[in-house]
Write a protein that holds these residues in place. Structure first.
Motif, PDB file in Angstrom:
ATOM      1  N   LEU A  30      15.468  -7.923  -5.539  1.00 59.57           N
ATOM      2  CA  LEU A  30      14.922  -7.465  -6.805  1.00 59.57           C
ATOM      3  C   LEU A  30      15.196  -5.975  -7.022  1.00 59.57           C
ATOM      4  N   VAL A  31      15.702  -5.674  -8.216  1.00 60.58           N
ATOM      5  CA  VAL A  31      15.905  -4.274  -8.616  1.00 60.58           C
ATOM      6  C   VAL A  31      14.993  -4.008  -9.811  1.00 60.58           C
ATOM      7  N   ILE A  32      14.048  -3.083  -9.640  1.00 61.12           N
ATOM      8  CA  ILE A  32      13.150  -2.715 -10.736  1.00 61.12           C
ATOM      9  C   ILE A  32      13.910  -1.766 -11.648  1.00 61.12           C
ATOM     10  N   ASP A  33      14.153  -2.201 -12.897  1.00 60.16           N
ATOM     11  CA  ASP A  33      15.004  -1.417 -13.803  1.00 60.16           C
ATOM     12  C   ASP A  33      14.560   0.036 -13.897  1.00 60.16           C
ATOM     13  N   GLU A  34      13.250   0.247 -14.062  1.00 58.32           N
ATOM     14  CA  GLU A  34      12.758   1.614 -14.252  1.00 58.32           C
ATOM     15  C   GLU A  34      12.806   2.429 -12.961  1.00 58.32           C
ATOM     16  N   LYS A  60       0.835  -1.212   0.000  1.00 55.58           N
ATOM     17  CA  LYS A  60       0.000   0.000   0.000  1.00 55.58           C
ATOM     18  C   LYS A  60       0.868   1.259   0.000  1.00 55.58           C
ATOM     19  N   ASP A  61       1.973   1.215   0.762  1.00 55.24           N
ATOM     20  CA  ASP A  61       2.875   2.367   0.792  1.00 55.24           C
ATOM     21  C   ASP A  61       3.501   2.610  -0.579  1.00 55.24           C
ATOM     22  N   ILE A  62       3.839   1.517  -1.282  1.00 60.37           N
ATOM     23  CA  ILE A  62       4.421   1.658  -2.628  1.00 60.37           C
ATOM     24  C   ILE A  62       3.410   2.314  -3.559  1.00 60.37           C
ATOM     25  N   ASN A  63       2.158   1.840  -3.510  1.00 61.04           N
ATOM     26  CA  ASN A  63       1.110   2.435  -4.361  1.00 61.04           C
ATOM     27  C   ASN A  63       0.867   3.894  -4.012  1.00 61.04           C
ATOM     28  N   ASP A  64       0.812   4.178  -2.694  1.00 60.22           N
ATOM     29  CA  ASP A  64       0.515   5.549  -2.271  1.00 60.22           C
ATOM     30  C   ASP A  64       1.631   6.513  -2.640  1.00 60.22           C
ATOM     31  N   TYR A  65       2.885   6.057  -2.508  1.00 58.44           N
ATOM     32  CA  TYR A  65       4.025   6.959  -2.718  1.00 58.44           C
ATOM     33  C   TYR A  65       4.412   7.051  -4.199  1.00 58.44           C
ATOM     34  N   ARG A 105       3.363   2.159 -11.024  1.00 55.87           N
ATOM     35  CA  ARG A 105       4.621   1.567 -10.568  1.00 55.87           C
ATOM     36  C   ARG A 105       4.361   0.345  -9.700  1.00 55.87           C
ATOM     37  N   GLY A 106       3.253   0.397  -8.939  1.00 55.46           N
ATOM     38  CA  GLY A 106       2.882  -0.780  -8.160  1.00 55.46           C
ATOM     39  C   GLY A 106       2.637  -1.984  -9.047  1.00 55.46           C
ATOM     40  N   ASP A 107       2.021  -1.762 -10.215  1.00 57.88           N
ATOM     41  CA  ASP A 107       1.783  -2.851 -11.164  1.00 57.88           C
ATOM     42  C   ASP A 107       3.102  -3.437 -11.664  1.00 57.88           C
ATOM     43  N   ILE A 108       4.086  -2.565 -11.921  1.00 60.22           N
ATOM     44  CA  ILE A 108       5.396  -3.039 -12.381  1.00 60.22           C
ATOM     45  C   ILE A 108       6.059  -3.890 -11.300  1.00 60.22           C
TER      46      ILE A 108
END
Length: 547
Positions: free
Chosen positions: A491-495, A425-430, A435-438
């Motif tokens: 995990l590192v999200i490239d974007e 939820k914090d990821i989606n909110d911030y 980006r949460g979908d990614i």
């Protein structure tokens, strides 16, 4: 239409001018007045040239030295070389052909002969490359099938060892990188490109003998006893014996021969202190030497049930300091020189090749399973389209509907896992929902990279996943869950590299109804969420274990 480009390499300005005068109407001609200048030019623009006219007698770097360099780095895969010289002795002509020259023209030049020889060379070279391409494509298709079968077999060994197939892919990659650099660095081991492919492919079978080792020893989480280590050591000889007991006609195949050498001798050491035969130096086949180094490097940099992973730099230092045995000094130099490339390549392998390969294969199997279901129930085309609703459109794994209709009431599973993303939820909110979908897509790919094709991954809710396992030993189940947690945590999200991701994992192991095991796994997951980034498992015949 663009003219084909020719490079004329000759220290005589008069000779270059003469050739340019003969050729410039039909070709785009570039000059180099010595061998070093030619090498410099080709290192940057070799794909631009169709032909090189190369003089023999030049200061600093003569034509034979240039030709040797071109042949060593396989630059003549893209252009033909014609030697030009006033010395047409049989020795010179033979040497030129031996080093890869396509033709030999003697001075003084006859303009008609020069044009015709160059035209013929261009035509024949293009025809030869076309035929080679056809053969290569046929070979690649067969090679792809061979690699697939070897990969399946090696993944069986990896699964018994409580790991995913990453170790096999890593050893393949490291072996190929080391061999390619080795042949550039020294002529001591004359390996062709096909030899390198063969050895890299055969490396997949290096641990095939472990299939004979008991689970209790193979997956023991602590240090092995002296007796247990002696049992483990037998896998090298057993693997070679398995291959050498194939039918006689198969034993003679190069792949089997090289694979058996690798199996038996990939634990030998350069100083003679390895096993099983105590071979020393180049008594050990170079294929086994390279795979030995690749195997040790990946073992150090990978997490195992009995140890944490070392960093790339720590692993290099340990190997170079002799803490992991003695290796061929030339191979150690190669390892140092490809260190940066190696680190980047393995990252691509871990989250590129394996994830994409397994995901693509799993997608096919998943749809085949749905198709099989249709065949039994004679669904219409419209009903078949509705079945596609069983696939989650965001993550390409199964969805909640598929779980409810096909799994909830089954009884033949041996492991159920519930995974929840920490602080989603914090990821989606911030960062926002896009980006949460990614993040969810990357987590799904990572989970898929850790499971077998027979297992099922389901997106159960917004940020919750379920994994269903069949016929999996308790230790392997435990190791897989910890591996999933570890890889997601890394995990590192490239974007968006600043996003930090972790998961809480709950598992239930033992034969039972999925519905009941799900409830246990869900309870374990909520216990894990108390501290986050943890794995909790309940074995149905045991008490809950915190890994």
């Amino acid at each position: 239409m663009n003219k084909q480009k020719i490079l004329v390499v000759d220290d005589s300005e008069m000779n270059r001018a003469l050739l340019i005068d003969i050729l410039e109407e039909q070709y785009d001609v570039v000059e180099a007045d010595n061998g070093i200048e030619a090498i410099t030019l080709l290192s940057q623009h070799r794909m631009d040239f169709s032909l090189i006219l190369l003089d023999i007698m030049m200061p600093e770097m003569d034509g034979f030295e240039v030709l040797t360099y071109i042949d060593k780095y396989h630059w003549n895969d893209t252009f033909a070389v014609i030697m030009i010289s006033a010395d047409d002795s049989p020795e010179n002509i033979k040497r030129a052909y031996d080093l890869g020259a396509f033709d030999y023209i003697s001075r003084p030049f006859d303009s008609t002969i020069v044009r015709r020889r160059i035209s013929n060379t261009m035509f024949l070279y293009a025809r030869q490359r076309h035929l080679e391409k056809i053969i290569s494509e046929q070979f690649c298709e067969q090679e792809k099938n061979n690699k697939l079968m070897i990969s399946i077999l090696s993944h069986i060994v990896e699964f018994r060892n409580g790991e995913s197939g990453l170790h096999v892919l890593h050893v393949n990659t490291i072996t190929e990188l080391l061999l390619r650099h080795l042949v550039q660095r020294t002529d001591r081991y004359p390996l062709s490109k096909s030899d390198i492919i063969l050895i890299s492919t055969a490396s997949s079978l290096h641990d095939i003998g472990k299939i004979s080792i008991s689970d209790e020893i193979l997956n023991k989480p602590g240090r092995l006893t002296a007796e247990e280590f002696e049992v483990i050591k037998t896998h090298s000889a057993i693997g070679a014996k398995m291959l050498l007991e194939l039918p006689v006609e198969q034993q003679k195949l190069p792949l089997v021969k090289v694979a058996s050498e690798i199996c038996r001798w990939h634990h030998e050491r350069y100083d003679g202190n390895g096993y099983p035969d105590g071979l020393k130096g180049d008594e050990i086949p170079i294929a086994a030497q390279v795979v030995a180094l690749a195997d040790v490097y990946d073992a150090l940099t990978s997490e195992r049930c009995y140890k944490k992973a070392y960093s790339h730099r720590e692993a290099l230092k340990m190997i170079l300091d002799g803490q992991c045995g003695v290796f061929n000094p030339i191979l150690l130099q190669c390892l140092q020189e490809i260190a940066d490339t190696l680190e980047n390549e393995l990252k691509d392998t871990a989250f590129g090749q394996e994830t994409k390969y397994i995901q693509d294969v799993r997608k096919k199997i998943d749809y085949d399973r749905l198709f099989s279901h249709n065949a039994h129930t004679s669904l219409s085309r419209e009903e078949w389209n509705l079945q596609l609703l069983y696939i989650d459109s965001l993550t390409d794994v199964y969805n909640r509907r598929y779980y409810d209709e096909h799994f909830r009431d089954t009884e033949d599973t041996e492991g159920v896992v519930v995974i929840d993303v920490d602080n989603f939820k914090d990821i989606n909110d911030y960062y926002g929902h896009a980006r949460g979908d990614i993040v969810l897509q990357n987590i799904a790919k990572t989970i898929l990279s850790c499971v077998r094709k027979t297992d099922t991954v389901i997106r159960y809710g917004g940020d919750e996943f379920v994994v269903i396992f069949y016929s999996i030993p308790a230790d392997a189940f435990k190791n897989k869950l910890e591996r999933i947690r570890m890889l997601v945590n890394r995990l590192v999200i490239d974007e968006y590299p600043e996003i930090q991701v972790s998961i809480s994992v709950g598992g239930a192991h033992g034969l039972g109804k999925v519905k009941e095991m799900f409830n246990i796994a869900d309870h374990m997951m909520y216990q894990a969420k108390n501290t986050k980034n943890q794995v909790f498992i309940q074995f149905l015949e045991k008490e809950t274990n915190d890994i």
